[in-house]
Design an enzyme around this catalytic site. Structure first.
Site, PDB file in Angstrom:
ATOM      1  N   ASP A 116       0.841  -1.200   0.000  1.00 34.25           N
ATOM      2  CA  ASP A 116       0.000   0.000   0.000  1.00 34.25           C
ATOM      3  C   ASP A 116       0.879   1.254   0.000  1.00 34.25           C
ATOM      4  O   ASP A 116       1.655   1.484   0.922  1.00 34.25           O
ATOM      5  CB  ASP A 116      -0.904   0.004   1.231  1.00 34.25           C
ATOM      6  CG  ASP A 116      -2.093   0.948   1.091  1.00 34.25           C
ATOM      7  OD1 ASP A 116      -1.909   2.072   0.572  1.00 34.25           O
ATOM      8  OD2 ASP A 116      -3.202   0.564   1.497  1.00 34.25           O
ATOM      9  N   SER A 160      -7.111   4.210  -1.503  1.00 28.71           N
ATOM     10  CA  SER A 160      -6.991   2.752  -1.438  1.00 28.71           C
ATOM     11  C   SER A 160      -8.322   2.035  -1.620  1.00 28.71           C
ATOM     12  O   SER A 160      -8.335   0.808  -1.758  1.00 28.71           O
ATOM     13  CB  SER A 160      -6.374   2.345  -0.092  1.00 28.71           C
ATOM     14  OG  SER A 160      -5.039   2.764  -0.009  1.00 28.71           O
ATOM     15  N   HIS A 223     -10.162  -2.484   6.709  1.00 33.22           N
ATOM     16  CA  HIS A 223      -9.644  -1.305   6.031  1.00 33.22           C
ATOM     17  C   HIS A 223      -9.870  -1.430   4.523  1.00 33.22           C
ATOM     18  O   HIS A 223     -10.247  -2.495   4.012  1.00 33.22           O
ATOM     19  CB  HIS A 223      -8.159  -1.141   6.356  1.00 33.22           C
ATOM     20  CG  HIS A 223      -7.671   0.264   6.288  1.00 33.22           C
ATOM     21  ND1 HIS A 223      -6.618   0.670   5.493  1.00 33.22           N
ATOM     22  CD2 HIS A 223      -8.109   1.386   6.915  1.00 33.22           C
ATOM     23  CE1 HIS A 223      -6.418   1.963   5.647  1.00 33.22           C
ATOM     24  NE2 HIS A 223      -7.315   2.421   6.504  1.00 33.22           N
ATOM     25  N   SER A 225      -8.190  -1.666   1.628  1.00 33.56           N
ATOM     26  CA  SER A 225      -7.603  -2.664   0.721  1.00 33.56           C
ATOM     27  C   SER A 225      -8.171  -4.066   0.944  1.00 33.56           C
ATOM     28  O   SER A 225      -8.681  -4.681  -0.006  1.00 33.56           O
ATOM     29  CB  SER A 225      -6.081  -2.666   0.842  1.00 33.56           C
ATOM     30  OG  SER A 225      -5.545  -1.407   0.530  1.00 33.56           O
ATOM     31  N   GLU A 387      -1.479  -7.789   2.035  1.00 29.09           N
ATOM     32  CA  GLU A 387      -1.214  -6.351   1.997  1.00 29.09           C
ATOM     33  C   GLU A 387      -0.176  -5.942   3.038  1.00 29.09           C
ATOM     34  O   GLU A 387      -0.310  -6.245   4.219  1.00 29.09           O
ATOM     35  CB  GLU A 387      -2.498  -5.562   2.269  1.00 29.09           C
ATOM     36  CG  GLU A 387      -2.266  -4.046   2.212  1.00 29.09           C
ATOM     37  CD  GLU A 387      -3.375  -3.233   2.839  1.00 29.09           C
ATOM     38  OE1 GLU A 387      -3.512  -2.048   2.486  1.00 29.09           O
ATOM     39  OE2 GLU A 387      -4.103  -3.765   3.712  1.00 29.09           O
ATOM     40  N   ASP A 392       1.972   2.770   3.579  1.00 32.08           N
ATOM     41  CA  ASP A 392       1.132   3.937   3.296  1.00 32.08           C
ATOM     42  C   ASP A 392       0.992   4.849   4.501  1.00 32.08           C
ATOM     43  O   ASP A 392       1.149   6.075   4.408  1.00 32.08           O
ATOM     44  CB  ASP A 392      -0.233   3.440   2.837  1.00 32.08           C
ATOM     45  CG  ASP A 392      -1.254   4.548   2.672  1.00 32.08           C
ATOM     46  OD1 ASP A 392      -1.164   5.296   1.689  1.00 32.08           O
ATOM     47  OD2 ASP A 392      -2.146   4.660   3.537  1.00 32.08           O
ATOM     48  N   HIS A 434      -1.281   2.689  -5.134  1.00 29.94           N
ATOM     49  CA  HIS A 434      -1.061   4.071  -5.551  1.00 29.94           C
ATOM     50  C   HIS A 434       0.319   4.511  -5.102  1.00 29.94           C
ATOM     51  O   HIS A 434       1.000   3.812  -4.338  1.00 29.94           O
ATOM     52  CB  HIS A 434      -2.125   4.999  -4.954  1.00 29.94           C
ATOM     53  CG  HIS A 434      -2.225   4.876  -3.455  1.00 29.94           C
ATOM     54  ND1 HIS A 434      -1.262   5.375  -2.595  1.00 29.94           N
ATOM     55  CD2 HIS A 434      -3.167   4.277  -2.667  1.00 29.94           C
ATOM     56  CE1 HIS A 434      -1.599   5.102  -1.363  1.00 29.94           C
ATOM     57  NE2 HIS A 434      -2.754   4.430  -1.360  1.00 29.94           N
TER      58      HIS A 434
END
Length: 555
Positions: A116, A160, A223, A225, A387, A392, A434
């Site tokens: 992430d 996300s 969350h 993702s 993940e 992030d 991203h």
């Protein structure tokens, strides 16, 4: 006196002293003087222009002073000074590419690793931090690399949520929405209830094909993702019923994400779910967290962890764990479904685990190892979403040390998985959702610590190799009253939570909008080369493993 002025005066003096010179001779002389002046003027203008260009070039490409401090040598420092070293290195790389054969086996297993916020700059910085400029992270040596475009339907720079919808369900949506198409606007209480807007994930496709599926994350399991695997919601923040009510929606109609994990269409069928986020499942007044003793975030009086344990059919062995020792003790042969949540919120940063001796919190690699042990019990294979979620979060806080260390831990988990499963039947795809505004810039010497300085600014103060376009680091590095930068040499940069400089003040640093890299290894990994939309990713994974309703390698 300048050359032009001196030459002109001498010529005019000669002309004046020759009083008998004819008019036409005087005219010729004046013409000659003008011509000479123009030639000389052009010469000096051209010289000045060349000088300006030279000065500009020196500004663009400065001669850098030698480092005063000793720099650690590269692994091959002496060899790198020779022509043969680089030619041999290039030859070996070309030979490897030429001998590479496309793997067109059917992928029994697919593991998708999502870093992430893992921008290309993050990968490069983590590489240097982990082993040096020339030593790639494990996944960087995967044979095929592509680039994915990350924008949402309604925003250039994504979050996300819309990206999870893209890379897990194959459809792009709007910012902050998960598992729904772009007809659903953010926080629309009604639109998200329309099932025709719902998108199904590759996890569901795998389950429909008789495979198992699972989630591993260092973020909350609700969350954005991981929620892309099972949730359908108009707002990513609706992780519990209280947040649904706070936004003016009726939780009796709008299922929060935690409730969807227990009772939704896909999540109850997931074989393993590991991460953080206990607070979203526990009531704020009636429950106490196993570790902290504090209440949860729910306001409906429900304990969804207990409901999850009871939700399976008679005879199904469901196991819930909240600490590492219990996770390590789980027997895959005796566990039908596993839910593990190791923090009330997100899992702790790895550096904090080490420094604070948080021994009861598993590493990402340990969670991946246990998850794949359980998923491997299905002879038909599995799909696993993994993940590295805290890369992030660290970038949002301008805390690059956390971000790079989390990236290194992410790479370790990938290495474990790749060595555990054969390239012949297991496709592994590594990517990011991203980018971030983190910058890797300046002229630091080879081998220098990426957490240190890279040069000196026009204000006479050093600047750091790592900086951000925006974020909380602005207030840490700028005297706003005086309008000057602070001297980083006077700061304690040794701490893991050190905040790096930012150019623009923001409470939370923003994402970046550039494309992200995709690395692939295993069956049909050659499909992942080139540049493509992010939503193509699950379709290519599905093709390789013969699942879903689209094209399949087995057709």
């Amino acid at each position: 006196m300048s050359k032009i002025a001196w030459t002109t005066s001498r010529l005019l003096a000669v002309e004046y002293s020759a009083g008998v010179v004819r008019n036409h001779t005087r005219s010729k002389m004046r013409t000659a003087v003008r011509s000479l002046c123009v030639i000389l003027l052009f010469h000096f203008v051209a010289s000045a222009s060349l000088s300006d260009d030279y000065d500009s070039d020196k500004r663009y490409h400065p001669r850098l002073p030698d480092e005063a401090e000793p720099i650690k040598a590269a692994r091959n420092v002496e060899q790198e000074q020779t022509i043969e070293y680089w030619r041999n290195q290039a030859k070996a790389t070309v030979e490897k590419h030429v001998k590479r054969k496309e793997n067109t086996n059917i992928a029994k297993n697919v593991i998708m690793f999502l870093g992430d916020g893992m921008s290309i700059a993050t990968v490069a910085l983590a590489r240097i931090h982990a082993g040096g400029e020339e030593k790639p992270l494990y996944f960087e040596e995967f044979p095929y690399v592509g680039m994915a475009k990350t924008y949402c339907v309604d925003y250039q720079v994504p979050d996300s949520a819309c990206t999870a919808t893209a890379y897990l369900t194959g459809v792009k949506g709007n910012m902050d929405t998960i598992g729904v198409n772009a007809h659903v606007q953010v926080a629309d209480c009604v639109a998200g209830l329309n099932r025709s807007t719902h998108t199904s994930s590759i996890g569901q496709w795998a389950i429909d094909a008789g495979k198992d599926a699972g989630i591993v994350t260092t973020a909350r399991v609700t969350h954005a993702s991981p929620a892309g695997m099972y949730a359908h919601t108009a707002f990513r923040d609706w992780e519990n019923d209280k947040y649904v009510k706070d936004d003016g929606c009726d939780p009796a109609l709008v299922d929060d994400i935690a409730e969807q994990l227990v009772y939704g269409e896909t999540a109850p069928k997931l074989r393993v779910i590991l991460g953080g986020g206990r607070r979203e499942f526990m009531d704020q007044n009636l429950d106490q967290d196993y570790e902290t003793g504090k209440g949860g975030y729910r306001s409906d009086g429900r304990n969804l962890i207990n409901e999850w344990l009871r939700n399976g059919p008679v005879g199904e062995n469901r196991t819930f764990v909240w600490k590492r020792s219990d996770l390590m003790a789980v027997d895959p042969h005796r566990t039908d479904r596993l839910l593990g949540m190791f923090e009330p919120g997100h899992c702790a940063y790895n550096l904090d685990k080490v420094e604070k001796q948080l021994d009861e919190e598993p590493t990402l690699a340990e969670m991946v190892d246990k998850a794949t042990d359980i998923l491997s019990m299905n002879p038909d294979g599995f799909f696993l979403f993994v993940e590295g979620g805290r890369i992030d979060h660290a970038h949002h806080d301008n805390r690059a040390k956390y971000a790079l260390d989390e990236t290194v831990e992410f790479a370790k988990a990938i290495e474990l998985a790749r060595k555990k499963f054969s390239e012949e039947d297991t496709l592994i795809v590594v990517t990011s959702d991203h980018s971030h505004s983190v910058s890797f810039a300046g002229y630091a010497s080879r081998g220098k610590d990426v957490y240190s300085t890279a040069g000196t600014g026009k204000d006479g103060l050093p600047y750091m190799t790592i900086s951000y376009a925006n974020g909380p680091g602005y207030k840490k590095h700028v005297d706003t009253d005086a309008g000057v930068r602070l001297d980083v040499r006077q700061m304690d940069t040794s701490k893991s939570n050190f905040v790096f400089p930012a150019m623009l003040p923001k409470d939370s640093e923003t994402h970046g909008g550039e494309d992200v890299a995709v690395y692939a290894s295993g069956p049909w990994s050659h499909l992942f080369t080139g540049s493509y939309e992010q939503n193509v990713l699950p379709h290519m994974m599905a093709y390789a493993s013969c699942i879903g309703r689209g094209m399949k390698a087995c057709d």
